[in-house]
Design a protein around this motif. Structure first.
Motif, PDB file in Angstrom:
ATOM      1  N   ALA A 169      39.110  39.478  34.215  1.00  0.00           N
ATOM      2  CA  ALA A 169      38.973  39.608  35.667  1.00  0.00           C
ATOM      3  C   ALA A 169      37.909  40.644  36.026  1.00  0.00           C
ATOM      4  O   ALA A 169      37.087  40.421  36.920  1.00  0.00           O
ATOM      5  CB  ALA A 169      40.326  39.983  36.280  1.00  0.00           C
ATOM      6  N   HIS A 170      37.895  41.764  35.331  1.00  0.00           N
ATOM      7  CA  HIS A 170      36.893  42.798  35.620  1.00  0.00           C
ATOM      8  C   HIS A 170      35.492  42.336  35.213  1.00  0.00           C
ATOM      9  O   HIS A 170      34.509  42.666  35.883  1.00  0.00           O
ATOM     10  CB  HIS A 170      37.280  44.100  34.925  1.00  0.00           C
ATOM     11  N   ARG A 173      34.333  40.026  38.001  1.00  0.00           N
ATOM     12  CA  ARG A 173      33.962  40.761  39.221  1.00  0.00           C
ATOM     13  C   ARG A 173      32.566  41.348  39.092  1.00  0.00           C
ATOM     14  O   ARG A 173      31.761  41.267  40.034  1.00  0.00           O
ATOM     15  CB  ARG A 173      34.969  41.874  39.506  1.00  0.00           C
ATOM     16  N   GLY A 197      38.935  37.549  39.344  1.00  0.00           N
ATOM     17  CA  GLY A 197      38.048  38.714  39.369  1.00  0.00           C
ATOM     18  C   GLY A 197      36.848  38.513  40.278  1.00  0.00           C
ATOM     19  O   GLY A 197      36.461  39.409  41.039  1.00  0.00           O
ATOM     20  N   ASP A 200      37.169  39.168  44.200  1.00  0.00           N
ATOM     21  CA  ASP A 200      37.420  40.503  44.768  1.00  0.00           C
ATOM     22  C   ASP A 200      36.255  40.953  45.649  1.00  0.00           C
ATOM     23  O   ASP A 200      35.190  41.295  45.167  1.00  0.00           O
ATOM     24  CB  ASP A 200      37.658  41.509  43.643  1.00  0.00           C
ATOM     25  N   LEU A 205      41.198  44.731  43.270  1.00  0.00           N
ATOM     26  CA  LEU A 205      41.465  43.834  42.159  1.00  0.00           C
ATOM     27  C   LEU A 205      42.716  44.233  41.378  1.00  0.00           C
ATOM     28  O   LEU A 205      43.545  43.391  41.038  1.00  0.00           O
ATOM     29  CB  LEU A 205      40.249  43.781  41.223  1.00  0.00           C
ATOM     30  N   LEU A 236      42.279  40.286  48.281  1.00  0.00           N
ATOM     31  CA  LEU A 236      40.904  40.290  47.779  1.00  0.00           C
ATOM     32  C   LEU A 236      39.867  39.988  48.851  1.00  0.00           C
ATOM     33  O   LEU A 236      38.670  40.131  48.608  1.00  0.00           O
ATOM     34  CB  LEU A 236      40.778  39.272  46.636  1.00  0.00           C
TER      35      LEU A 236
END
Length: 365
Positions: A169-170, A173, A197, A200, A205, A236
């Protein structure tokens, strides 16, 4: 010259400046009002005009056909619109989830229709599915035109409460923040993590990840899984910018679509879906841990790299997880053997973490 028309207003504008309707494709246009009247009066003959679905009164349909037009009528009994000109939204596919549950949604009804043996062997139903998928392909290409994209591939088995889910997810993003559109297979697991991700827009997040972790899997209750996703999505934010697209298939209907893509291109044909997912990933394809479906995507993405002309731009192919791809599912030796002496060898990467994959992709920016 072919010209697609998607609305009554667009048809009115086209009629104002057109001297010929040859090549016009009216896709899902409402002709029950003034636009239909204007169309009827626009020409003596309608050779080359094709009407795909939409609202077409019976007398107008007979008149247009008599004067040379070809009309493909809509089927009100089908759970999908075969002639739609836009991608799906998550709320559209999950309409009716609250309070009726997943089985009441358009997504579930389409899967049931697809799996029905009678429909599967019905040439008419087959034609409708093919028309739907061609319309979906057209809409996806229009949505991605001129955009830089990164495909993130991975299996559906990953749980929302795993550390790897958070990492992916990071990663997504960061890619979205860099202006790249994230493409995924649109389902649960690693695919959902990437769409989540990229969604966001508020910096919340980690809060959203905490919400979805309360329902770790789509099994046994797809409805609870999707509802938790919608709750997380509210944190988000939203916007008109396209940050990610999910590209799932009813062929794998047991894998429901995740709710985090800004748009969803859902297909009946898995072969077309795989082709468009990989062909649309023009900057890079990042492959996370997965099983047979993910392995198929790896080799499907390698084929155009292997045969690419010398002057063609090549995306990077980045495999994440050295033990995964050298020991558990040892595709890396095959890839390196195929790439020997080929230009795509320098675009082939094996890394250990999603962070390393991110560095490779962002280095192209």
């Amino acid at each position: 010259m072919l010209r697609e028309i998607h609305s009554a207003a667009e048809l009115d504008e086209a009629l104002d400046g057109s001297v010929s309707l040859d090549g016009f494709r009216l896709q899902n246009v409402d002709l029950s009002g003034s636009a239909g009247t204007r169309l009827r009066e626009a020409a003596d003959r309608f050779d080359g005009l094709v009407v795909l679905g939409g609202q077409v009164p019976g007398d107008l349909a007979m008149d247009l056909t008599r004067r040379g037009a070809i009309i493909f009528p809509a089927d009100p009994g089908a759970p999908v619109d075969a002639y739609r000109h836009a991608l799906y939204s998550p709320t559209e596919l999950y309409d009716g989830l609250e309070p009726s549950g997943y089985e009441a949604t358009p997504d579930a009804r389409a899967y049931t229709w697809f799996g029905d043996c009678a429909a599967r062997h019905d040439a008419y139903a087959t034609a409708l599915r093919a028309l739907h998928d061609d319309s979906m392909r057209d809409a996806l290409q229009e949505a991605l035109d001129g955009r830089r994209t990164v495909g993130i591939m991975g299996g559906h088995a990953m749980s929302r409460d795993e550390a790897a889910f958070l990492e992916i997810a990071h990663l997504a993003r960061r890619l979205a923040e860099a202006g790249l559109v994230v493409l995924t297979g649109g389902g649960p697991g690693a695919m959902e993590a990437a769409n989540l991700g990229a969604a966001d827009r508020t910096g919340r997040l980690d809060e959203a990840l905490d919400v979805v972790a309360q329902v770790p899997s789509f099994r046994p209750d797809i409805g609870a899984w999707a509802s938790a996703g919608f709750r997380a999505k509210e944190l988000l934010g939203s916007g008109d910018d396209l940050r990610s697209v999910g590209i799932p298939t009813w062929f794998y209907g047991h894998e429901p679509p995740n709710v985090f893509g800004d748009a969803i291109a859902k297909y009946f044909s898995n072969a077309l879906r795989e082709d468009d997912l990989l062909a649309g990933s023009n900057d890079a394809v990042v492959v996370l841990e997965g099983a047979a479906g993910t392995v198929q995507e790896i080799f499907q993405s390698v084929t155009p790299l292997y045969y690419a002309p010398d002057d063609a731009p090549l995306p990077d192919l980045v495999l994440v997880g050295q033990r995964q791809w050298t020991e558990k599912v040892p595709v890396w030796p095959a890839l390196t053997a195929l790439s020997e002496g080929k230009r795509f060898a320098e675009h082939l990467h094996l890394v250990e973490t999603p962070g390393e994959a991110l560095d490779i992709v962002l280095a192209r920016a």
